[in-house]
Design a protein around this motif. Sequence first.
Motif, PDB file in Angstrom:
ATOM      1  N   GLU A 184       7.792   0.153   1.529  1.00 53.87           N
ATOM      2  CA  GLU A 184       6.422   0.320   1.067  1.00 53.87           C
ATOM      3  C   GLU A 184       6.465   0.581  -0.431  1.00 53.87           C
ATOM      4  OE1 GLU A 184       4.042   2.208   4.896  1.00 53.87           O
ATOM      5  OE2 GLU A 184       5.056   3.570   3.494  1.00 53.87           O
ATOM      6  N   GLU A 227      -4.640  -1.230  -7.882  1.00 53.21           N
ATOM      7  CA  GLU A 227      -3.426  -0.863  -7.159  1.00 53.21           C
ATOM      8  C   GLU A 227      -3.529  -1.249  -5.687  1.00 53.21           C
ATOM      9  OE1 GLU A 227      -1.634   3.339  -6.077  1.00 53.21           O
ATOM     10  OE2 GLU A 227      -1.137   2.806  -8.159  1.00 53.21           O
ATOM     11  N   SER A 228      -2.498  -1.937  -5.212  1.00 57.13           N
ATOM     12  CA  SER A 228      -2.410  -2.313  -3.796  1.00 57.13           C
ATOM     13  C   SER A 228      -1.103  -1.784  -3.229  1.00 57.13           C
ATOM     14  CB  SER A 228      -2.452  -3.836  -3.621  1.00 57.13           C
ATOM     15  OG  SER A 228      -3.616  -4.398  -4.150  1.00 57.13           O
ATOM     16  N   GLN A 229      -1.116  -1.484  -1.936  1.00 54.51           N
ATOM     17  CA  GLN A 229       0.132  -1.139  -1.253  1.00 54.51           C
ATOM     18  C   GLN A 229       0.726  -2.417  -0.694  1.00 54.51           C
ATOM     19  OE1 GLN A 229       0.700   2.432   1.266  1.00 54.51           O
ATOM     20  NE2 GLN A 229       1.249   0.973   2.893  1.00 54.51           N
ATOM     21  N   ASN A 250       4.022  -0.002  -4.386  1.00 50.73           N
ATOM     22  CA  ASN A 250       2.723  -0.261  -4.994  1.00 50.73           C
ATOM     23  C   ASN A 250       2.806  -1.419  -5.982  1.00 50.73           C
ATOM     24  OD1 ASN A 250       1.367   1.812  -3.629  1.00 50.73           O
ATOM     25  ND2 ASN A 250       1.985   3.323  -5.160  1.00 50.73           N
ATOM     26  N   THR A 304       0.334  -2.847  -9.131  1.00 51.18           N
ATOM     27  CA  THR A 304      -0.866  -2.743  -9.951  1.00 51.18           C
ATOM     28  C   THR A 304      -1.063  -4.066 -10.671  1.00 51.18           C
ATOM     29  OG1 THR A 304      -0.578  -0.363 -10.270  1.00 51.18           O
ATOM     30  CG2 THR A 304      -2.016  -1.500 -11.808  1.00 51.18           C
TER      31      THR A 304
END
Length: 450
Positions: free
Chosen positions: A311, A294-296, A313, A315
């Motif tokens: 913003e 998972e990255s923002q 997420n 995955t």
Amino acid sequence: MKRVCIALIALIVANGITACAGESSVPVATGKGSVRTINAIPTSPEFGFLIEERLLDGVSYKSNSSPRNWDDLHYIFNFEVRLAGDITATRVASEALDVVADVEYTFLISGSLATPTITIWEIAERDFSGTETIFEMRIGHAADALGPVDVYVALDGTAPVLGEQVATLAPGEVSTATDLEQESYVITVTAVDDPTTVIYQSVPTFIVSNQSVLVTVFEGDANDTAPFTLKIFNQVGSSVTVPDERFLPTARFVHATMDLAMSDIYDDVLLQNQIASDFAFGDVTGDIDVAVGESQITFTAAGNPGAILLEANLTAFGGTRVNYYVTVGVADNSLLGAPLIVDRRSVETVARFTFFHSAINNQLVDLYVVDADALIDEALPRQISLPYGRQTGSVTLAEGSFDVYITTSGEKTILDGPVRIDASLGDVFEGVLIDRVDPTLAEFKIFPPP
């Protein structure tokens, strides 16, 4: 007297039947063996796998059919496929097999669609009590383009050492079975006699006990980020893809809403790693490496990282590709990111295209695909009532030039079109439907190559 003759004839016939039954040549089954197939032709459509004339399963590339048990008798197994331009399937290969009880057979179909090669891998079926701490493993080589390789299986952190390989295989070959303890392993494929030339290296993969697994090396396709990949099949047909840990997943970002201003994109919380800039409405990036897990993902005003616009997420799974659409929700028109797994694998018998519907002003649409310069007045839609916020199913095309139209659902009211597609067999097109300033229209955009 007549009744006596009839009775005598009946007795003679009955005796004859009894005598023949004692010398019958009809084979009698004494047990069952297991049969399945694996498709190893990268550009093939789905194969039909048949026992005699009975369809057992459809098998796509890098997939196996459901293992089935059959009596230990003689059978002809057939492979059929729909070739370019055909509406019926063509039989492209047949293979005879005398099934032996308690043996597992895997038909590997490889080579080319025009002249496929059928190789049968077989092994004695293994019964596990459920209390063992080991599993049974074989290595299969299903990557024709790769040539001979060495394969190492070791605990994480153990480098390949010449002489410790579990198998040296040419395409189409399978290793003998080895018992290993339930544990997390790294599978490494190298050049023959050269463990420093790594062709593929798996992520650490935990393999549970009490099963027989077939670890199979395949050529990667356009959906893979690595040139080669690996799948693990077990004896009941379950499978898992194991990516090459050296290749990151990718994301392709699509600006699909007027509600997002021109932006820059970052994939870290501290906004230090900018992955795209000046991202404007209708823009499509190339494939960008992203982290596993998972990255923002943060969208900021172009040139101003202090002005955060969205913003969200993302995955991402190892070895895979996603398209990341920035769109808005129906309920409140809030910005959101929609990551979707792509299917870019080239299939040599057709061209294919799909698109994401992000035109909120026209939430249900129909899709028409007609020959170039033809009208849609008398044509039927190829897809109907396509909903906003969804990716459509794949549309298949023959070779040639076509015009795409998007209309209001249930009507011939054109929202966009004609949009020309010049298709060759094996082509894969992706697109997006977005709004125009005029809410009675939409724009259908075909993506450039990634």
